[in-house]
Each structure stands twice: as C-alpha cells, then as structure tokens.
Design an enzyme around this catalytic site. Structure first.
Site, PDB file in Angstrom:
ATOM      1  N   ASP A   1       0.858  -1.178   0.000  1.00  0.00           N
ATOM      2  CA  ASP A   1       0.000   0.000   0.000  1.00  0.00           C
ATOM      3  C   ASP A   1       0.898   1.233   0.000  1.00  0.00           C
ATOM      4  O   ASP A   1       1.995   1.227   0.564  1.00  0.00           O
ATOM      5  CB  ASP A   1      -0.874   0.033   1.260  1.00  0.00           C
TER       6      ASP A   1
ATOM      7  N   ASP B   1      -2.050  -2.825  -5.020  1.00  0.00           N
ATOM      8  CA  ASP B   1      -2.879  -3.268  -3.905  1.00  0.00           C
ATOM      9  C   ASP B   1      -3.643  -2.059  -3.381  1.00  0.00           C
ATOM     10  O   ASP B   1      -4.339  -1.385  -4.120  1.00  0.00           O
ATOM     11  CB  ASP B   1      -2.011  -3.940  -2.845  1.00  0.00           C
TER      12      ASP B   1
ATOM     13  N   ASP C   1      -4.280   1.797   3.921  1.00  0.00           N
ATOM     14  CA  ASP C   1      -4.983   0.834   4.770  1.00  0.00           C
ATOM     15  C   ASP C   1      -4.698   1.107   6.244  1.00  0.00           C
ATOM     16  O   ASP C   1      -3.596   1.530   6.611  1.00  0.00           O
ATOM     17  CB  ASP C   1      -4.557  -0.599   4.435  1.00  0.00           C
TER      18      ASP C   1
ATOM     19  N   ARG D   1     -13.829   0.415  -1.993  1.00  0.00           N
ATOM     20  CA  ARG D   1     -13.188   0.600  -0.685  1.00  0.00           C
ATOM     21  C   ARG D   1     -12.866   2.061  -0.414  1.00  0.00           C
ATOM     22  O   ARG D   1     -11.702   2.420  -0.188  1.00  0.00           O
ATOM     23  CB  ARG D   1     -11.926  -0.257  -0.561  1.00  0.00           C
TER      24      ARG D   1
END
Length: 452
Positions: free
Chosen positions: A217, A257, A261, A314
C-alpha cells in the site's frame, strides 16, 4: 492580530468570496502549510487522546532535506525516537539502487532465478490446474525477488515524524510508507504515485477464475499504530494505471494493492484533504473478520474533505471500527480506468457514519449501489447528495431487498470531532478546489470557518 480578529477577518473575506461572479471560490490570506503544523484540536479521531504533533518539536539537527531514496532512508534513521521533520524535494523513485538511480523489475530479480515467462509456463491452469496454489522452483524464485523489492520500497516511519513535500510535485514513486506500531506521525503534501508490485502472485484458487494478487500500500497504518494524520496528499496509480496492465490466464496482471490501509488494531487516524485517483482497491479499515488481530475497540478513523475521482471500491471498506466519513467528494466516470464496484463497504462489526458527502455518479450507477454490505448489519447515512439531490443512502440500499437483508440505523455512537464541517451543497466545490498537495497560499476557503 489576536486570534479573534484573525478569525473575523477570515470570515469577512469568505463572505466576500460568496459574492464573486459565478460563485467562484477565493482563498483568504491565511498561513501556508508548514512543516511544523500540528493537527488542530477537534479535527477527527487523530486529535483525540493527546492529539497528533508529528515532528513539530524537532530540533534543527533533526530537520532533513531529501531528494533520493538513500537520503530518505538515512533521514528516517537519523533521529531515532526524537521528533523529526523530513522535507521531500522532487519525485523520488523507490525502486532504485544505492545511488538513487531507478532500476527495473528485471534488474531487481537478477540472480533469483525468477523469469515471468517461466513462471507463466509453470503455473498455467491448463497444466497446473486450479485446485492448488503454486509451489516449487519458480514460486520460490518469485518470492525471493519479491523480498528484494520489499527491502527497496517498504519504508518504516518512526514515531514523532513529519514527512512533507517541500515543493510542487514533491513525492515518492513506488513507495510503501509503513507506519507500524508507532505513535504520532504526519504525512502531508506528497504525491504518492504508482506503488506497484513487480512480482504479483498467481492464485488459481482465488475466486471462480483465479486472480493475480499484489502487495504494498502507498501508506499502511498497521500493528497498533496510533495518532496518524494523512493530509493534503495525492494518491494515484499513474503513470502505470490498471488499463495498461497485461492479462495472463484471463485475469489482469494486477500490480497495485491498496492506497491507504488501517489495520491490525491501529487507532486514532485522520485522513483529510487528499485526492485519490485512478485506483481500484483504496482503503481497508480492518483486514479480517477475525477479532484476533486486535481490531475491536480500535480502528477509530475520520475521513473528511477527500476527493475520490475515478476509483473502484473501498472508499473506505470498514470492519469493527468507529469510522466517520463526512464532507468527501466522489466522482464516478463512465470512462474511468478502473471498473466501479462500490464506494463504502459495510463490513463485519463496523460502525460507519456516512454524512454530508457529495456523489456525482456520472450516470454510471444507481444510488442503491453506492453502499456494499460485506457482513455488516447497520450504518448511519444522513444528509448526502447524489447528483445534486439529497438521498438517504441506507434507504436506497434497502429498497426492494427482503427485511432480513436490510441495513438498520447505527445509533451506537455519535461523532464529536468535526471542527471543520461544510454544508453538503458546498462539498464538491470546496473539495475539488482545495484537496491534494498545496503550496504558496494555504487553502483558506468559503463556507464554514474550516481551514486545512
């Protein structure tokens, strides 16, 4: 000038801005974004329980200017646990050698035995099958090459650190900033571009058709990290967006990815005034439905005044946490480079507040598709605009679904840390004008007395 007089002057300028022809936005003369700024009181979850100051108290010797990967790594190590400020100049490639010169994926893999053509031949579903994960010589070689890349691009950020872009375009290419188990970090004014995995792994058992899975990330807040402020950055997959990636075994050779996060018991995070563009899987808050990772009672995160433009899913997807999503602008495009899936994911045990956000669907999706339910059962979704009209997103999701599948109203908590809140009618304009890295005059704005 006293604080009261300064605020009065700023409001007066904001009122005058409302009268500009065509409703144009104007910036009052407020201070620039600086390296020693701290998160204002009441500005999201990261302002709670002591607040977030990053490297604001750094001694002169702990302020570093960097323009290459080796300089960045040295600066991060130099100050130890003492507060430090790292000023980034230029665009720094993280897939780079000891001199800071960019290197290719093929150069990273030299000597490991990894070869993409050989990997594809070894694990072709026609011969390998679809009921077991890859193992053997080429998978071992891929893992070894991946470890080499991880050592290059995954950068551990110490406690009490501010990393800030020092000039327009400043940032990191291919970096994964890892805020792992530390307290008090600020990431501001950076372009965080194309965090890519050179060596994605094929998993034929992932889904009905198998998938290529990547790591890294751009920013990972993990393992109990606390008090993190991520502000005024630009997250993007450019220049290597997903539409440029090849296809193997009928699936995209996915090199990206997450963008940002927050997982594994991390807590007290504010994500504000960033832009997220042309990226598919943006933000997980909580990585698993299992409580064993320490997530219950943590994962308190605020997202406000962020621009999500042409993204896939997301934004965010939440498990367990008390997550406040307000005053964000979402733009969905028919021609965006990643396919649209959903915006907010209501995951297992989540307590998600979706309020005063603005969504432009571009005619691509219906309001009932903006929320995805992923084992969650409740949500609060108030005062949101969809295509300039107020829409109850929870009601739109529930419409036509049987009672057993409907979301109930989440009344378990009430957000209090919203010192900066705009009327929903202004959100698209102010976020579009003032999100992302800022240099020169800081983003003073019309509307509420809300400064980033």
């Amino acid at each position: 000038m006293t604080r009261t007089l300064a605020r009065t002057a700023a409001i007066a300028v904001a009122v005058l801005a409302l009268a500009l022809p065509g409703g144009a936005l104007a910036a009052p003369p407020v201070p620039t974004i600086t390296e020693r700024q701290t998160l204002p009181a009441g500005d999201g979850w990261a302002s709670a329980e002591g607040g977030t100051t990053g490297g604001a108290d750094a001694a002169p010797g702990d302020v570093h200017d960097v323009s290459t990967r080796p300089e960045l790594i040295a600066a991060l190590a130099a100050s130890g646990d003492a507060p430090s400020i790292i000023r980034v100049h230029g665009s720094i490639p993280m897939n780079a050698d000891e001199d800071g010169e960019p290197i290719t994926c093929e150069e990273i893999a030299e000597g490991t035995g990894y070869d993409l053509d050989a990997y594809l031949e070894a694990y072709d579903p026609e011969t390998w099958g679809t009921d077991r994960e890859p193992e053997g010589e080429q998978e071992d070689a891929r893992a070894a090459a991946a470890q080499r890349q991880r050592a290059l691009i995954q950068v551990d950020v110490p406690a009490h650190t501010t990393i800030i872009g020092a000039e327009p375009g400043a940032g990191l290419v291919g970096a994964s900033l890892s805020i792992r188990g530390v307290d008090d970090v600020i990431i501001r004014n950076l372009v965080l571009a194309d965090t890519y995995d050179c060596f994605p792994a094929w998993d034929p058992t992932d889904g009905a058709e198998g998938n290529w899975n990547s790591e890294y990330d751009s920013v990972r807040i993990v393992d109990g990290a606390t008090h993190v402020w991520v502000d005024h950055n630009a997250f993007t997959d450019a220049p290597m967006t997903d539409d440029q990636l090849p296809t193997y075994f009928g699936r995209t050779f996915q090199r990206h990815d997450g963008a940002l996060d927050v997982t594994n018991g991390s807590d007290l995070v504010t994500v504000s005034w960033n832009t997220f563009r042309d990226h598919d899987k943006l933000t997980l808050v909580g990585s698993t439905d299992s409580p064993d990772r320490g997530d219950p009672g943590h994962l308190r995160v605020t997202f406000h005044h962020n621009l999500y433009d042409g993204v896939g899913q997301r934004a965010p997807r939440v498990r367990f946490g008390q997550v406040d999503v307000y005053n964000n602008s979402y733009v969905i495009r028919e021609d965006q480079v990643v396919g649209f899936g959903y915006l907010m994911g209501v995951g297992y045990g989540s307590h998600l507040r979706i309020e005063s956000n603005a969504v432009d669907t571009g005619g691509v999706v219906e309001a009932g598709s903006l929320i995805s339910v992923l084992k969650g059962t409740e949500v609060s979704a108030r005062d949101n605009l969809v295509d300039h009209r107020r829409v109850d997103l929870r009601a739109a999701y529930n419409a036509g679904r049987p009672a057993a599948e409907q979301l109930t109203e989440d009344t378990s908590w009430e957000p209090a840390l919203r010192s900066c809140r705009d009327r929903v009618q202004q959100v698209a304009g102010v976020v579009g004008a003032w999100s992302g890295p800022r240099f020169g005059a800081a983003p003073g704005r019309i509307g509420a007395d809300c400064r980033s």
